[in-house]
Structures are given as C-alpha cells and as structure tokens.
Design a protein around this motif. Structure first.
Motif, short mmCIF file in Angstrom:
data_model
loop_
_atom_site.label_atom_id
_atom_site.label_comp_id
_atom_site.label_asym_id
_atom_site.label_seq_id
_atom_site.Cartn_x
_atom_site.Cartn_y
_atom_site.Cartn_z
N ARG A 31 0.80 -1.22 0.00
CA ARG A 31 0.00 0.00 0.00
C ARG A 31 0.84 1.27 0.00
O ARG A 31 0.29 2.38 -0.06
CB ARG A 31 -0.95 0.01 1.21
CG ARG A 31 -2.08 -0.99 1.11
CD ARG A 31 -2.98 -0.70 -0.09
NE ARG A 31 -3.79 0.48 0.08
CZ ARG A 31 -4.09 1.32 -0.89
NH1 ARG A 31 -3.61 1.15 -2.11
NH2 ARG A 31 -4.85 2.36 -0.66
N GLY A 32 2.15 1.13 0.03
CA GLY A 32 3.00 2.29 -0.13
C GLY A 32 2.90 2.90 -1.51
O GLY A 32 3.29 4.05 -1.73
N PHE A 33 2.38 2.13 -2.48
CA PHE A 33 2.13 2.64 -3.82
C PHE A 33 0.79 3.37 -3.80
O PHE A 33 -0.25 2.78 -3.54
CB PHE A 33 2.09 1.50 -4.84
CG PHE A 33 3.43 0.88 -5.10
CD1 PHE A 33 4.19 1.25 -6.20
CD2 PHE A 33 3.94 -0.08 -4.23
CE1 PHE A 33 5.44 0.69 -6.43
CE2 PHE A 33 5.19 -0.65 -4.45
CZ PHE A 33 5.95 -0.26 -5.55
N GLY A 85 7.06 -0.97 0.02
CA GLY A 85 5.86 -0.31 0.49
C GLY A 85 4.91 -1.23 1.24
O GLY A 85 3.71 -1.01 1.26
N ILE A 86 5.47 -2.27 1.85
CA ILE A 86 4.68 -3.24 2.62
C ILE A 86 5.00 -3.06 4.09
O ILE A 86 6.18 -3.09 4.49
CB ILE A 86 5.00 -4.68 2.18
CG1 ILE A 86 4.51 -4.89 0.74
CG2 ILE A 86 4.37 -5.69 3.12
CD1 ILE A 86 4.87 -6.24 0.16
N SER A 87 3.98 -2.87 4.92
CA SER A 87 4.22 -2.56 6.33
C SER A 87 4.79 -3.75 7.10
O SER A 87 5.59 -3.57 8.02
CB SER A 87 2.91 -2.09 6.99
OG SER A 87 1.94 -3.13 6.96
N GLY A 88 4.34 -4.97 6.75
CA GLY A 88 4.87 -6.15 7.44
C GLY A 88 3.95 -6.73 8.48
O GLY A 88 4.41 -7.31 9.47
N GLN A 89 2.63 -6.63 8.27
CA GLN A 89 1.68 -7.24 9.18
C GLN A 89 1.78 -8.76 9.09
O GLN A 89 2.18 -9.31 8.07
CB GLN A 89 0.25 -6.79 8.87
CG GLN A 89 0.04 -5.29 9.01
CD GLN A 89 0.35 -4.79 10.42
OE1 GLN A 89 -0.09 -5.40 11.40
NE2 GLN A 89 1.10 -3.71 10.54
N ILE A 90 1.37 -9.46 10.17
CA ILE A 90 1.54 -10.90 10.26
C ILE A 90 0.84 -11.62 9.11
O ILE A 90 1.30 -12.67 8.65
CB ILE A 90 1.03 -11.42 11.62
CG1 ILE A 90 1.31 -12.91 11.77
CG2 ILE A 90 -0.46 -11.13 11.77
CD1 ILE A 90 2.75 -13.30 11.77
N GLN A 91 -0.29 -11.07 8.61
CA GLN A 91 -1.01 -11.72 7.53
C GLN A 91 -0.16 -11.83 6.27
O GLN A 91 -0.28 -12.79 5.52
CB GLN A 91 -2.31 -10.96 7.20
CG GLN A 91 -3.35 -11.00 8.30
CD GLN A 91 -3.18 -9.88 9.31
OE1 GLN A 91 -2.13 -9.26 9.40
NE2 GLN A 91 -4.23 -9.61 10.07
N ILE A 99 11.91 -2.18 1.56
CA ILE A 99 12.01 -0.77 1.14
C ILE A 99 10.74 -0.08 1.62
O ILE A 99 9.63 -0.43 1.20
CB ILE A 99 12.14 -0.65 -0.38
CG1 ILE A 99 13.38 -1.41 -0.87
CG2 ILE A 99 12.21 0.82 -0.80
CD1 ILE A 99 13.47 -1.52 -2.39
N ASN A 100 10.89 0.90 2.50
CA ASN A 100 9.72 1.54 3.08
C ASN A 100 10.10 2.94 3.55
O ASN A 100 11.22 3.14 4.03
CB ASN A 100 9.18 0.72 4.26
CG ASN A 100 7.73 1.01 4.56
OD1 ASN A 100 7.38 2.12 4.96
ND2 ASN A 100 6.87 0.02 4.38
N SER A 101 9.18 3.87 3.44
CA SER A 101 9.46 5.23 3.88
C SER A 101 9.36 5.37 5.40
O SER A 101 9.85 6.35 5.97
CB SER A 101 8.48 6.22 3.22
OG SER A 101 7.15 5.88 3.54
N ASP A 102 8.75 4.38 6.05
CA ASP A 102 8.60 4.39 7.51
C ASP A 102 9.67 3.50 8.13
O ASP A 102 9.61 2.29 8.04
CB ASP A 102 7.20 3.90 7.90
CG ASP A 102 6.99 3.85 9.41
OD1 ASP A 102 7.87 4.34 10.16
OD2 ASP A 102 5.94 3.34 9.84
N GLY A 103 10.64 4.13 8.77
CA GLY A 103 11.74 3.37 9.37
C GLY A 103 11.32 2.48 10.52
O GLY A 103 12.08 1.60 10.94
N GLU A 104 10.09 2.66 11.05
CA GLU A 104 9.59 1.85 12.16
C GLU A 104 8.65 0.74 11.67
O GLU A 104 8.05 0.05 12.50
CB GLU A 104 8.85 2.74 13.16
CG GLU A 104 9.69 3.86 13.75
CD GLU A 104 10.89 3.32 14.52
OE1 GLU A 104 10.71 2.31 15.23
OE2 GLU A 104 11.98 3.90 14.42
N ALA A 105 8.52 0.57 10.38
CA ALA A 105 7.60 -0.44 9.85
C ALA A 105 8.02 -1.83 10.31
O ALA A 105 9.22 -2.16 10.31
CB ALA A 105 7.57 -0.38 8.32
#
Length: 291
Positions: free
Chosen positions: A182-184, A239-245, A259-265
């Motif tokens: 969803r980062g896209f 752009g993937i947050s990394g939820q368990i699902q 690769i993510n803009s949120d360093g805490e993802a």
C-alpha cells in the motif's frame, strides 16, 4: 512401504516430486488432462474431453488413487486440483493438510494461525496434502505409463470463460520476487516495481490490499496467509508494512530486502537488508544500478 501419490492438472509438479522423494518410498503420479514425464513407479495419464471441466474428473480420480495407511497424496495448490483433492480425501476418509512446513516418519508439521504457531499431526490412514506444485518437471525415464480415458463420462461442460491477460502466476516456483504494498499510492506507480522486477529477473507480487482491495493486480499474485506462500531466494518487499497476515506468506524467503518510507515499519524486523526512503526515488535508482 510408503507410497506418495501425486495428483496434478498441469506439468508443473517439480515441488511435489521433491516432497515425495523427501518422504521416501514409491512415487505414483495421476495427471489429469496434462502430460507429465514418467517419474517413480507409475504415471497415469487421465484424458478428458477438452470441453469438460477438469473438476468433473474428481470422482473418477478418487477411484484411481488406491492409497492406504501410511501413504501420502500430494496435490498442487491450484483451483481445479483442490476440488479433486476434496473428492480423493472424502473417498479415502483422509484428512486434508495445508501449510505443510515439515515431515518426519509419518509426523507432519503444519503452520497454524497465520504462521504464529506450528502443529504436529499424525493419522492412522492416508493423508492428503495440498501444497505448492512447483515448476515444470524435467524429462525423466522411469516406471510405467498408463492412460485412462474419461471422455463422455461426465455431463459437465464449460459454457463460458472469463480470463485475465497474461499467464497465471505460480509464485511458489519463483526464485526472485518483487512484492508491492500500500505504499504505492497510484496504480501507475506499479510500473516502478515492474521495472525493478524486470531488472532482477523476478516475478511481481503484491500484498492483499492491492489485489482484493483496489484490484490493481490479479488475486493469484498476492502473498499472505490466505494467498500464496512463497520461499524464493530473494524477496523484495516494497511499500509493505509487514503485518503478520503478509509475513506468514513470505516467511520461507531466504533473503528479504525491505524498502519503506517508515523506518519503524514491522517489515524491517523480517528483513536481512532494509532501505528507508521514498519508493519513487529508491526503485529507479536500484533499477538503474542493476541494468
């Protein structure tokens, strides 16, 4: 001696054959509407009329599979194959196992609850396992080949088809995967991921929201607990947050790049390498460096 029965509707059975050989014992293949090279002790080609749905062969295939206690029936995780698996399991009074992650002398370990738990199972009789089919099988010469013709056996007919452009994805056989999340923000941005996948020689995949939420990609390309379970050499999560699902579907990957803009993802906790940055900047730079 254990016998592993492999049921398939395509020639893409390399992973099933590998699993059968790991289990040990004899190997028999039942190929429905497909030609598969001879492997193991016996290969049975089941021919059906081109206008008949593959699923219509399920009752006949169930009668062909003579699995007994200690035997394993391996079925590719594909729509038609799953229908046949259900008929075989009902005929044999056998349990159906999914999300197999290990087996040892009749004890099967499966992933439960989205990958957060494992369960060990045994059964007094045969077991039906639905798992990744794999890639096309290389030509081999072994065992006997017989044919069963089911033409005009069933009244079911295909009345229409709804297809999507491009060949169906088999992410389970991919060695490299670039997966978009969803980062896209716009569908047009997916071209950045396609370019990176092309430079890597990788398959393009996605998280569930892109397939079932906004419909930007086909459902056979989403990775997750209810989607594809993959184990590539390289998995690039963009752009993937990394939820368990989602993590449950890619946990078997050997090397993970996030690769993510949120360093805490949370995805960074699963990654071997991480890049914090805007995908619009990072992906073109990576693609250029790889070309």
């Amino acid at each position: 001696m254990t016998t592993s029965w492999i049921i398939t509707t395509t020639s893409q059975v390399s992973a099933l054959v590998d699993t059968a050989r790991q289990i040990g014992g004899a190997v028999k293949i039942v190929a429905v509407g497909a030609l598969v090279p001879s492997v193991g002790e016996e290969t049975i080609h089941v021919a059906i009329d081109p206008g008949t749905p593959l699923e219509a062969s399920a009752p006949a295939v169930a009668g062909i599979v003579e699995a007994g206690p200690g035997d394993v029936v391996l079925v590719a995780d594909r729509p038609a194959d799953r229908v046949i698996a259900g008929a075989v399991a009902a005929h044999l009074c056998a349990p159906v196992l999914t999300n197999l992650i290990g087996h040892d002398d009749g004890v099967f370990t499966v992933s439960r609850f989205g990958g957060i738990a494992e369960e060990e199972l045994t059964a007094p009789g045969p077991v039906v396992i639905v798992t990744a089919g794999g890639a096309d099988l290389a030509e081999e010469a072994a065992g006997t080949v017989t044919s069963v013709n089911l033409q005009e056996t069933h009244a079911a007919r295909i009345m229409g088809e709804k297809t999507q452009p491009g060949a169906p994805a088999d992410l389970s056989a991919a060695k490299r995967i670039v997966s978009a999340g969803r980062g896209f923000k716009e569908e047009s941005e997916l071209q950045l991921a396609r370019d990176l996948a092309g430079a890597l020689g990788a398959e393009l995949a996605c998280s569930r929201p892109l397939a079932e939420g906004v419909g930007w990609m086909p459902k056979d390309r989403y990775v997750g607990v209810s989607g594809a379970h993959v184990s590539p050499d390289l998995y690039v999560a963009v752009g993937i947050s990394g939820q368990i699902q989602h993590v449950a579907g890619m946990s078997g990957s050997h090397t993970v790049v996030a690769i993510n803009s949120d360093g805490e993802a949370p995805i960074f906790a699963e990654a071997d390498y991480g890049i914090v940055g805007d995908l619009a900047d990072v992906l073109p730079a990576l693609t250029m460096a790889l070309r």
